[in-house]
Design a protein around this motif. Structure first.
Motif, PDB file in Angstrom:
ATOM      1  N   GLY A   8       0.796  -1.217   0.000  1.00  0.00           N
ATOM      2  CA  GLY A   8       0.000   0.000   0.000  1.00  0.00           C
ATOM      3  C   GLY A   8       0.828   1.266   0.000  1.00  0.00           C
ATOM      4  N   GLN A  53       4.704   6.212  -1.689  1.00  0.00           N
ATOM      5  CA  GLN A  53       3.672   7.231  -1.836  1.00  0.00           C
ATOM      6  C   GLN A  53       4.111   8.591  -1.294  1.00  0.00           C
ATOM      7  OE1 GLN A  53       1.038   6.683  -3.530  1.00  0.00           O
ATOM      8  NE2 GLN A  53       0.740   4.472  -3.537  1.00  0.00           N
ATOM      9  N   GLU A 107       0.493  -3.249  -7.971  1.00  0.00           N
ATOM     10  CA  GLU A 107      -0.808  -2.825  -8.468  1.00  0.00           C
ATOM     11  C   GLU A 107      -1.915  -3.760  -8.007  1.00  0.00           C
ATOM     12  OE1 GLU A 107      -0.176  -2.743 -12.652  1.00  0.00           O
ATOM     13  OE2 GLU A 107       0.904  -0.820 -12.643  1.00  0.00           O
ATOM     14  N   HIS A 118      -1.949  -5.761  -5.209  1.00  0.00           N
ATOM     15  CA  HIS A 118      -2.172  -5.866  -3.763  1.00  0.00           C
ATOM     16  C   HIS A 118      -2.118  -4.524  -3.047  1.00  0.00           C
ATOM     17  CE1 HIS A 118      -1.956 -10.202  -4.134  1.00  0.00           C
ATOM     18  NE2 HIS A 118      -0.775 -10.110  -4.715  1.00  0.00           N
ATOM     19  N   GLY A 119      -1.951  -3.440  -3.789  1.00  0.00           N
ATOM     20  CA  GLY A 119      -1.802  -2.138  -3.145  1.00  0.00           C
ATOM     21  C   GLY A 119      -2.988  -1.708  -2.313  1.00  0.00           C
ATOM     22  N   ARG A 120      -4.176  -2.193  -2.646  1.00  0.00           N
ATOM     23  CA  ARG A 120      -5.383  -1.803  -1.905  1.00  0.00           C
ATOM     24  C   ARG A 120      -5.845  -2.868  -0.911  1.00  0.00           C
ATOM     25  NH1 ARG A 120      -7.717   2.735  -4.006  1.00  0.00           N
ATOM     26  NH2 ARG A 120      -6.984   3.399  -6.067  1.00  0.00           N
ATOM     27  N   ASP A 121      -5.119  -3.963  -0.814  1.00  0.00           N
ATOM     28  CA  ASP A 121      -5.510  -5.011   0.135  1.00  0.00           C
ATOM     29  C   ASP A 121      -5.382  -4.501   1.570  1.00  0.00           C
ATOM     30  OD1 ASP A 121      -5.843  -6.549  -2.076  1.00  0.00           O
ATOM     31  OD2 ASP A 121      -4.081  -7.825  -1.740  1.00  0.00           O
ATOM     32  N   PRO A 122      -6.343  -4.785   2.428  1.00  0.00           N
ATOM     33  CA  PRO A 122      -6.270  -4.311   3.827  1.00  0.00           C
ATOM     34  C   PRO A 122      -5.026  -4.814   4.552  1.00  0.00           C
ATOM     35  CG  PRO A 122      -8.482  -5.080   3.300  1.00  0.00           C
ATOM     36  CD  PRO A 122      -7.619  -5.471   2.144  1.00  0.00           C
ATOM     37  N   GLN A 142      -1.342  -2.885   4.088  1.00  0.00           N
ATOM     38  CA  GLN A 142      -1.205  -1.485   4.491  1.00  0.00           C
ATOM     39  C   GLN A 142      -0.241  -1.381   5.677  1.00  0.00           C
ATOM     40  OE1 GLN A 142      -2.745   0.619   2.377  1.00  0.00           O
ATOM     41  NE2 GLN A 142      -3.457  -1.276   1.400  1.00  0.00           N
TER      42      GLN A 142
END
Length: 220
Positions: free
Chosen positions: A102, A118, A182, A184-188, A191
């Motif tokens: 993330g 980021q 890309e 797994h970037g949004r997997d909870p 993070q």
């Protein structure tokens, strides 16, 4: 060329129930081989000086050996990249960096392999060296293939998004890492905050060897 280690299966894309988050490991076989050779070479020179040297020469040789070996290991044998579904872990010569997917903004390969976070930080992937020779070779293959396929790509820049034999191995590895970021970037569970740790197991003995070497030179 960078290859996954033989014991790195299963890959993060095909986890098993017994080992759901097994790491896939990338290292440079050429770097490891050169590191082992340099350590043996340094041991040979230091051993000869300690056996045949006079006055404080054996101690100088020992101090130089203690200084040289950690540095050789740091730049050749130590570098590695570990990936799974949750994070990217980079083991560079003097630091270990853990980046949850993330936090990863991009992974690129120019003259070196780099990952961007980021918040704008940049970390080099020492374990995935870029070979311009392999990139040019891949570009020539792509150019030859384009003659048979008029609709194929003719760029000689060997974009890392290309796949198959037309892409340099390091570029293909970077493309795989970008795909994981890309995916797994949004997997909870992917993070968190970047973590950076200094490699004191390398820095401490190197500093001790340097200090001893300076003292021996100073006292003549």
């Amino acid at each position: 060329m960078t290859t996954p280690e033989p014991g790195s299966e299963p890959t993060p894309d095909r986890p098993t129930a017994e080992q759901p988050f097994a790491d896939r490991v990338f290292r440079s076989p050429l770097g490891i081989a050169s590191g082992v050779f340099l350590v043996l070479l340094a041991a040979g020179f230091a051993g000869d000086a300690m056996i045949r040297g006079k006055d404080n020469a054996p101690w100088v040789a020992l101090a130089g050996f203690v200084l040289a070996v950690p540095l050789i290991v740091a730049f050749t044998i130590r570098p590695a990249v570990y990936v799974n579904n949750q994070r990217l872990r980079i083991r560079n010569p003097f630091r270990s960096i853990t980046l949850p997917w993330g936090t990863v903004a991009d992974v690129r390969a120019g003259y070196s392999s780099e990952v961007f976070t980021q918040d704008g930080a940049k970390y080099q992937l020492w374990a995935i060296p870029v070979s311009l020779r392999q990139r040019k070779k891949a570009a020539r293959k792509a150019a030859r293939a384009s003659q048979d396929d008029p609709h194929g790509r003719t760029s000689t820049t060997a974009d890392v998004r290309d796949t198959g034999s037309r892409t340099a191995p390091a570029d293909q590895t970077i493309a795989d890492l970008r795909e994981l970021a890309e995916r797994h970037g949004r997997d909870p569970e992917a993070q968190g905050e970047p973590q950076v740790r200094w490699a004191y197991e390398i820095l401490a003995p190197a500093a001790a060897g340097l200090l001893l070497l300076v003292i021996l030179i100073a006292i003549g």
